[in-house]
Design a protein around this motif. Structure first.
Motif, PDB file in Angstrom:
ATOM      1  N   LEU A   1       0.839  -1.199   0.000  1.00 50.21           N
ATOM      2  CA  LEU A   1       0.000   0.000   0.000  1.00 50.21           C
ATOM      3  C   LEU A   1       0.875   1.250   0.000  1.00 50.21           C
ATOM      4  O   LEU A   1       0.605   2.205  -0.730  1.00 50.21           O
ATOM      5  CB  LEU A   1      -0.941   0.018   1.210  1.00 50.21           C
ATOM      6  CG  LEU A   1      -1.726   1.318   1.401  1.00 50.21           C
ATOM      7  CD1 LEU A   1      -2.703   1.544   0.246  1.00 50.21           C
ATOM      8  CD2 LEU A   1      -2.446   1.315   2.736  1.00 50.21           C
ATOM      9  N   GLY A   2       1.915   1.243   0.813  1.00 48.42           N
ATOM     10  CA  GLY A   2       2.835   2.382   0.848  1.00 48.42           C
ATOM     11  C   GLY A   2       3.426   2.674  -0.524  1.00 48.42           C
ATOM     12  O   GLY A   2       3.483   3.832  -0.958  1.00 48.42           O
ATOM     13  N   ASP A   3       3.831   1.618  -1.240  1.00 52.50           N
ATOM     14  CA  ASP A   3       4.354   1.796  -2.601  1.00 52.50           C
ATOM     15  C   ASP A   3       3.316   2.456  -3.500  1.00 52.50           C
ATOM     16  O   ASP A   3       3.621   3.380  -4.260  1.00 52.50           O
ATOM     17  CB  ASP A   3       4.743   0.441  -3.217  1.00 52.50           C
ATOM     18  CG  ASP A   3       6.060  -0.098  -2.694  1.00 52.50           C
ATOM     19  OD1 ASP A   3       6.927   0.710  -2.282  1.00 52.50           O
ATOM     20  OD2 ASP A   3       6.230  -1.329  -2.724  1.00 52.50           O
ATOM     21  N   LYS A   4       2.088   1.974  -3.407  1.00 48.27           N
ATOM     22  CA  LYS A   4       1.013   2.523  -4.247  1.00 48.27           C
ATOM     23  C   LYS A   4       0.705   3.972  -3.877  1.00 48.27           C
ATOM     24  O   LYS A   4       0.488   4.806  -4.757  1.00 48.27           O
ATOM     25  CB  LYS A   4      -0.242   1.670  -4.126  1.00 48.27           C
ATOM     26  CG  LYS A   4      -0.098   0.297  -4.753  1.00 48.27           C
ATOM     27  CD  LYS A   4      -1.335  -0.540  -4.495  1.00 48.27           C
ATOM     28  CE  LYS A   4      -1.158  -1.956  -4.990  1.00 48.27           C
ATOM     29  NZ  LYS A   4      -2.332  -2.785  -4.659  1.00 48.27           N
ATOM     30  N   LEU A   5       0.685   4.264  -2.583  1.00 49.45           N
ATOM     31  CA  LEU A   5       0.387   5.633  -2.146  1.00 49.45           C
ATOM     32  C   LEU A   5       1.470   6.614  -2.587  1.00 49.45           C
ATOM     33  O   LEU A   5       1.175   7.759  -2.930  1.00 49.45           O
ATOM     34  CB  LEU A   5       0.204   5.689  -0.632  1.00 49.45           C
ATOM     35  CG  LEU A   5      -1.074   5.057  -0.093  1.00 49.45           C
ATOM     36  CD1 LEU A   5      -1.055   5.045   1.429  1.00 49.45           C
ATOM     37  CD2 LEU A   5      -2.311   5.773  -0.617  1.00 49.45           C
ATOM     38  N   ILE A   6       2.709   6.164  -2.590  1.00 45.47           N
ATOM     39  CA  ILE A   6       3.808   7.022  -3.041  1.00 45.47           C
ATOM     40  C   ILE A   6       3.598   7.433  -4.494  1.00 45.47           C
ATOM     41  O   ILE A   6       3.912   8.558  -4.887  1.00 45.47           O
ATOM     42  CB  ILE A   6       5.169   6.309  -2.855  1.00 45.47           C
ATOM     43  CG1 ILE A   6       5.513   6.222  -1.365  1.00 45.47           C
ATOM     44  CG2 ILE A   6       6.280   7.019  -3.619  1.00 45.47           C
ATOM     45  CD1 ILE A   6       6.687   5.316  -1.056  1.00 45.47           C
ATOM     46  N   GLN A   7       3.029   6.525  -5.279  1.00 46.49           N
ATOM     47  CA  GLN A   7       2.830   6.801  -6.702  1.00 46.49           C
ATOM     48  C   GLN A   7       1.471   7.435  -7.017  1.00 46.49           C
ATOM     49  O   GLN A   7       1.206   7.777  -8.172  1.00 46.49           O
ATOM     50  CB  GLN A   7       2.993   5.504  -7.513  1.00 46.49           C
ATOM     51  CG  GLN A   7       4.363   4.868  -7.387  1.00 46.49           C
ATOM     52  CD  GLN A   7       5.494   5.822  -7.748  1.00 46.49           C
ATOM     53  OE1 GLN A   7       5.408   6.573  -8.721  1.00 46.49           O
ATOM     54  NE2 GLN A   7       6.560   5.797  -6.968  1.00 46.49           N
ATOM     55  N   ALA A   8       0.612   7.586  -6.014  1.00 48.16           N
ATOM     56  CA  ALA A   8      -0.711   8.166  -6.250  1.00 48.16           C
ATOM     57  C   ALA A   8      -0.591   9.576  -6.837  1.00 48.16           C
ATOM     58  O   ALA A   8       0.264  10.357  -6.428  1.00 48.16           O
ATOM     59  CB  ALA A   8      -1.516   8.198  -4.950  1.00 48.16           C
ATOM     60  N   LYS A   9      -1.457   9.856  -7.792  1.00 51.86           N
ATOM     61  CA  LYS A   9      -1.393  11.149  -8.480  1.00 51.86           C
ATOM     62  C   LYS A   9      -2.133  12.260  -7.741  1.00 51.86           C
ATOM     63  O   LYS A   9      -1.817  13.427  -7.894  1.00 51.86           O
ATOM     64  CB  LYS A   9      -1.972  10.988  -9.882  1.00 51.86           C
ATOM     65  CG  LYS A   9      -1.130  10.093 -10.775  1.00 51.86           C
ATOM     66  CD  LYS A   9      -1.846   9.831 -12.096  1.00 51.86           C
ATOM     67  CE  LYS A   9      -1.100   8.852 -12.952  1.00 51.86           C
ATOM     68  NZ  LYS A   9      -1.070   7.506 -12.466  1.00 51.86           N
ATOM     69  N   ASP A  10      -3.157  11.852  -6.954  1.00 46.77           N
ATOM     70  CA  ASP A  10      -3.942  12.858  -6.249  1.00 46.77           C
ATOM     71  C   ASP A  10      -4.631  12.223  -5.039  1.00 46.77           C
ATOM     72  O   ASP A  10      -4.539  11.015  -4.820  1.00 46.77           O
ATOM     73  CB  ASP A  10      -4.961  13.517  -7.179  1.00 46.77           C
ATOM     74  CG  ASP A  10      -5.851  12.519  -7.914  1.00 46.77           C
ATOM     75  OD1 ASP A  10      -6.012  11.379  -7.424  1.00 46.77           O
ATOM     76  OD2 ASP A  10      -6.395  12.879  -8.972  1.00 46.77           O
ATOM     77  N   VAL A  11      -5.315  13.050  -4.265  1.00 45.83           N
ATOM     78  CA  VAL A  11      -5.972  12.585  -3.042  1.00 45.83           C
ATOM     79  C   VAL A  11      -7.076  11.568  -3.334  1.00 45.83           C
ATOM     80  O   VAL A  11      -7.152  10.538  -2.652  1.00 45.83           O
ATOM     81  CB  VAL A  11      -6.496  13.771  -2.208  1.00 45.83           C
ATOM     82  CG1 VAL A  11      -7.331  13.291  -1.034  1.00 45.83           C
ATOM     83  CG2 VAL A  11      -5.329  14.620  -1.719  1.00 45.83           C
TER      84      VAL A  11
END
Length: 116
Positions: A65-75
């Motif tokens: 999840l942390g990996d995915k959140l780091i790459q998230a484009k927006d809130v």
């Protein structure tokens, strides 16, 4: 002194590197724990190994999840990822609780069964 560049890409890189170090420390911890449990003469060592496996899967899912959140484009994307994570973790915890319950019932049945 090094210059600090707080760009989004630099922050992602720094967070990814930190998460990588945490993953490595986590892997080392669980490896050490597994060695200790493998050497244990306790009768509950198998159940402890099973619980350790569950913990490792849950922690790995959190790192993912942390990996995915780091790459998230927006809130909104981050919130969607967290919602999906929460649902998947609830399913996993339900399955894990069922497995632990079944294991406990087998162990309890063995304690009160006929001795050979």
């Amino acid at each position: 002194m090094a210059e600090v560049n707080p760009s989004a890409e630099n922050m992602r890189t720094m967070l990814s590197e930190a998460l990588g170090r945490l993953r490595k420390a986590n892997a080392d911890y669980f490896e050490l724990l597994e060695k200790g449990l493998s050497a244990s003469p306790l009768p509950i060592a198998n159940q402890a190994r099973e619980l350790c496996s569950f913990m490792q899967r849950n922690v790995t899912a959190t790192f993912d999840l942390g990996d995915k959140l780091i790459q998230a484009k927006d809130v909104p994307e981050a919130l969607k990822l967290q919602g999906e994570f929460f649902q998947e973790q609830m399913r996993a915890l339900t399955d894990q609780a069922r497995t632990v319950g079944e294991s406990a019932m087998k162990a309890a049945g063995g304690m009160f069964g006929p001795k050979s």
